[in-house]
Design a protein around this motif. Sequence first.
Motif, PDB file in Angstrom:
ATOM      1  N   ALA A 123      10.017  12.995  -4.091  1.00 35.35           N
ATOM      2  CA  ALA A 123       8.720  13.265  -4.713  1.00 35.35           C
ATOM      3  C   ALA A 123       7.859  12.005  -4.733  1.00 35.35           C
ATOM      4  CB  ALA A 123       8.919  13.800  -6.127  1.00 35.35           C
ATOM      5  N   LYS A 124       8.471  10.856  -5.070  1.00 36.30           N
ATOM      6  CA  LYS A 124       7.708   9.607  -5.080  1.00 36.30           C
ATOM      7  C   LYS A 124       7.241   9.233  -3.670  1.00 36.30           C
ATOM      8  CE  LYS A 124       9.724   7.300  -9.122  1.00 36.30           C
ATOM      9  NZ  LYS A 124      10.588   6.173  -9.583  1.00 36.30           N
ATOM     10  N   VAL A 125       8.128   9.405  -2.697  1.00 32.97           N
ATOM     11  CA  VAL A 125       7.768   9.070  -1.320  1.00 32.97           C
ATOM     12  C   VAL A 125       6.663   9.990  -0.819  1.00 32.97           C
ATOM     13  CG1 VAL A 125       8.612   8.962   1.069  1.00 32.97           C
ATOM     14  CG2 VAL A 125      10.036   8.093  -0.795  1.00 32.97           C
ATOM     15  N   LYS A 126       6.762  11.274  -1.145  1.00 36.38           N
ATOM     16  CA  LYS A 126       5.746  12.249  -0.723  1.00 36.38           C
ATOM     17  C   LYS A 126       4.369  11.861  -1.268  1.00 36.38           C
ATOM     18  CE  LYS A 126       4.564  17.152  -1.404  1.00 36.38           C
ATOM     19  NZ  LYS A 126       4.293  17.561  -0.019  1.00 36.38           N
ATOM     20  N   THR A 127       4.308  11.542  -2.552  1.00 35.96           N
ATOM     21  CA  THR A 127       3.034  11.157  -3.173  1.00 35.96           C
ATOM     22  C   THR A 127       2.473   9.901  -2.516  1.00 35.96           C
ATOM     23  OG1 THR A 127       3.684  12.135  -5.289  1.00 35.96           O
ATOM     24  CG2 THR A 127       1.918  10.497  -5.333  1.00 35.96           C
ATOM     25  N   MET A 128       3.321   8.903  -2.320  1.00 32.00           N
ATOM     26  CA  MET A 128       2.885   7.643  -1.722  1.00 32.00           C
ATOM     27  C   MET A 128       2.380   7.834  -0.308  1.00 32.00           C
ATOM     28  SD  MET A 128       5.165   4.303  -0.668  1.00 32.00           S
ATOM     29  CE  MET A 128       5.779   4.021  -2.310  1.00 32.00           C
ATOM     30  N   MET A 129       3.165   8.507   0.527  1.00 34.30           N
ATOM     31  CA  MET A 129       2.834   8.602   1.944  1.00 34.30           C
ATOM     32  C   MET A 129       1.658   9.548   2.210  1.00 34.30           C
ATOM     33  SD  MET A 129       4.745   6.318   3.100  1.00 34.30           S
ATOM     34  CE  MET A 129       4.072   6.491   4.748  1.00 34.30           C
ATOM     35  N   GLU A 130       1.572  10.627   1.465  1.00 30.69           N
ATOM     36  CA  GLU A 130       0.426  11.520   1.650  1.00 30.69           C
ATOM     37  C   GLU A 130      -0.865  10.837   1.219  1.00 30.69           C
ATOM     38  OE1 GLU A 130       1.298  15.216  -0.284  1.00 30.69           O
ATOM     39  OE2 GLU A 130       2.587  15.919   1.364  1.00 30.69           O
ATOM     40  N   GLY A 131      -0.800  10.037   0.162  1.00 27.54           N
ATOM     41  CA  GLY A 131      -1.965   9.274  -0.256  1.00 27.54           C
ATOM     42  C   GLY A 131      -2.361   8.238   0.779  1.00 27.54           C
ATOM     43  N   PHE A 132      -1.352   7.574   1.348  1.00 29.93           N
ATOM     44  CA  PHE A 132      -1.612   6.563   2.376  1.00 29.93           C
ATOM     45  C   PHE A 132      -2.229   7.198   3.615  1.00 29.93           C
ATOM     46  CE2 PHE A 132       0.050   4.409   6.229  1.00 29.93           C
ATOM     47  CZ  PHE A 132      -0.625   3.194   6.106  1.00 29.93           C
ATOM     48  N   GLN A 133      -1.743   8.366   4.005  1.00 27.59           N
ATOM     49  CA  GLN A 133      -2.272   9.016   5.198  1.00 27.59           C
ATOM     50  C   GLN A 133      -3.697   9.511   4.992  1.00 27.59           C
ATOM     51  OE1 GLN A 133       0.834  11.858   6.009  1.00 27.59           O
ATOM     52  NE2 GLN A 133       2.196  10.289   6.819  1.00 27.59           N
ATOM     53  N   ARG A 134      -4.043   9.835   3.757  1.00 30.52           N
ATOM     54  CA  ARG A 134      -5.421  10.271   3.479  1.00 30.52           C
ATOM     55  C   ARG A 134      -6.385   9.079   3.458  1.00 30.52           C
ATOM     56  NH1 ARG A 134      -2.953  13.665  -0.337  1.00 30.52           N
ATOM     57  NH2 ARG A 134      -3.386  12.121  -1.949  1.00 30.52           N
ATOM     58  N   SER A 135      -6.007   8.025   2.741  1.00 31.91           N
ATOM     59  CA  SER A 135      -6.936   6.918   2.503  1.00 31.91           C
ATOM     60  C   SER A 135      -6.703   5.718   3.404  1.00 31.91           C
ATOM     61  CB  SER A 135      -6.831   6.476   1.045  1.00 31.91           C
ATOM     62  OG  SER A 135      -5.554   5.885   0.795  1.00 31.91           O
ATOM     63  N   ARG A 136      -5.533   5.691   4.086  1.00 37.36           N
ATOM     64  CA  ARG A 136      -5.128   4.576   4.954  1.00 37.36           C
ATOM     65  C   ARG A 136      -4.887   3.292   4.161  1.00 37.36           C
ATOM     66  NH1 ARG A 136      -6.733   5.535  10.437  1.00 37.36           N
ATOM     67  NH2 ARG A 136      -7.224   3.346  10.781  1.00 37.36           N
ATOM     68  N   ARG A 137      -4.698   3.430   2.844  1.00 41.85           N
ATOM     69  CA  ARG A 137      -4.412   2.238   2.046  1.00 41.85           C
ATOM     70  C   ARG A 137      -3.612   2.615   0.799  1.00 41.85           C
ATOM     71  NH1 ARG A 137      -8.105  -0.968   2.161  1.00 41.85           N
ATOM     72  NH2 ARG A 137      -9.186   0.022   3.897  1.00 41.85           N
ATOM     73  N   HIS A 138      -2.776   1.674   0.374  1.00 45.69           N
ATOM     74  CA  HIS A 138      -1.958   1.901  -0.813  1.00 45.69           C
ATOM     75  C   HIS A 138      -1.528   0.543  -1.339  1.00 45.69           C
ATOM     76  CE1 HIS A 138       0.936   3.820  -3.514  1.00 45.69           C
ATOM     77  NE2 HIS A 138       1.834   2.950  -3.099  1.00 45.69           N
ATOM     78  N   LEU A 139      -1.629   0.341  -2.632  1.00 49.72           N
ATOM     79  CA  LEU A 139      -1.148  -0.883  -3.265  1.00 49.72           C
ATOM     80  C   LEU A 139       0.178  -0.573  -3.934  1.00 49.72           C
ATOM     81  CD1 LEU A 139      -1.783  -3.858  -3.895  1.00 49.72           C
ATOM     82  CD2 LEU A 139      -2.800  -3.073  -6.055  1.00 49.72           C
ATOM     83  N   LEU A 140       1.230  -1.242  -3.473  1.00 49.22           N
ATOM     84  CA  LEU A 140       2.551  -0.981  -4.033  1.00 49.22           C
ATOM     85  C   LEU A 140       2.593  -1.376  -5.500  1.00 49.22           C
ATOM     86  CD1 LEU A 140       4.975  -2.343  -1.254  1.00 49.22           C
ATOM     87  CD2 LEU A 140       4.238   0.009  -1.616  1.00 49.22           C
ATOM     88  N   PRO A 141       3.126  -0.518  -6.365  1.00 47.87           N
ATOM     89  CA  PRO A 141       3.361  -0.941  -7.753  1.00 47.87           C
ATOM     90  C   PRO A 141       4.274  -2.176  -7.779  1.00 47.87           C
ATOM     91  CG  PRO A 141       3.677   1.431  -7.507  1.00 47.87           C
ATOM     92  CD  PRO A 141       3.535   0.875  -6.122  1.00 47.87           C
ATOM     93  N   GLU A 142       4.171  -2.937  -8.833  1.00 48.48           N
ATOM     94  CA  GLU A 142       4.896  -4.210  -8.898  1.00 48.48           C
ATOM     95  C   GLU A 142       6.395  -4.034  -8.691  1.00 48.48           C
ATOM     96  OE1 GLU A 142       5.640  -7.947 -11.988  1.00 48.48           O
ATOM     97  OE2 GLU A 142       4.002  -6.528 -12.353  1.00 48.48           O
TER      98      GLU A 142
END
Length: 488
Positions: A338-357
């Motif tokens: 579930a965490k990976v799905k949220t992260m990767m789908e967001g990245f594919q939409r926006s082409r950017r993601h800031l990793l939580p600490e």
Amino acid sequence: MQYCSTRGGVRGWDFREVLFSGYAPDGGMFMPESLPLLSPDTLRSWKGLSYTKVVVEVASLFIPPQLIPRDHLEVLVGEALSGFSVPEVVRIARLKGGLSVLELFHGDTLAFKDLAMTCTVRFLNYFLQKENRRATVLVGTSGDTGGSAIQSAKGLPGLDVVVVYPRGRITPVQEKHMISCLKDNVHVFAADGSSDDIDQPLRRLFADQELVKSHDLMSLNSVNWSRVMIQLAHFVYAYLELSGVKQDDVGAALPELEVVVPTGGAGNIAAGLIVKQMGLPLKLVAMVNSNDIVHRMVTSGDFSMADNVTQTLAPAIDIQDPYNMERVFWLLLGRDGAKVKTMMEGFQRSRRHLLPENHHRLLSQVLSTGTVTDEGILETMKSCWEENQYVLCPHTAVAVWHHYHCPHSAQLNRCYIATASPAKFQAAVEKAALTFDLPEAVLALEKLPTRYQELERCQNWCEDWEDRLRETIQSVSVARKNGMTYYT
């Protein structure tokens, strides 16, 4: 051994099902539900095995004998690796100053992709022959994967291969390995864009489950688990040869080996992290060129694509979307789909993601990185030649830059992954003011006829490319069902 998607929507698939798939139906990538462990006793018992035997041992951990019996597996791997230009299949160059280079480029297309590709195609053909059926392989390539897929599958009765490469962004040798194959089952497209551009219509095609099932569509990119699985073996082989582990040193702590990997799509580094979790004592370093998303991600948590792919002297790793990092995130986040799905789908939409600490901390604990400019590549190629009379390809130079700029202690052995022969990158060799005698097989490419189609850049290029490729896939499938040949 069962497999699941990194995004949590699929579980319980077996090796055969995963082998014939691209992305999982939920858009994720397949991974084993649990990883087998390599005990110190097992690793010591493998000391002295040939590379081919190491591949068999590793593959047997992930392929149950009910699917491919052990004796069949040994034959398939042996046949797949029999055509390499050196008897040992891979070779270690031990150079001055503790520089050890693992040469993985002695296959038909002079790149490391040949190792996993030849084995994976043999596995595919094994099942296709048993089941009396055919499949269509769709491959996007940044340079080496396409040629390797074509050379491994050309002429096979059970496979059609559709390859898309970025026109003008690969070397003439890489291009010739693809467009000079005139076999009926090979269909090549030259796209006016980057390898990341090519990935967009391919993802959409693989997401169309009706298309995938009705036309037996599959991938031979490192999306395919079998490719990554075979790549585990060269990390194990390097460890057995270079770490200093001893067969009779029962009870002693295993020594660590640092492995430095030129990184683009991150399939190789994902394999290293998988086998590290299995118990192999590795310290991993991912080196990138000016397309530095992996470096930024590890050093600052910035998992964001640049506006454009930068063309460099190391074109096979000119990649801004290191798609195999999804497998790495899945491992590090406790296999939480579930965490990976949220992260990767967001990245594919926006082409950017800031990793939580906490995610950034987990990643930086298992992976170090560096970035190398074109000037650094040339400097490294020159230095290695001056010290060793040894010519590096520009991708291998991205890794070996680390040798010249990051001194290591005598207690820690290192291995540098050589992913391609310098014969494929003559322009870079000449730019470094070096010379390299081309093999006869490379010289012969110049005289061969060619065949390919073009994918032009237009306003709706992604949809247009998707439609063109879909039409080819459907036409190939219909033709073979009618006992005919479809020419592109």
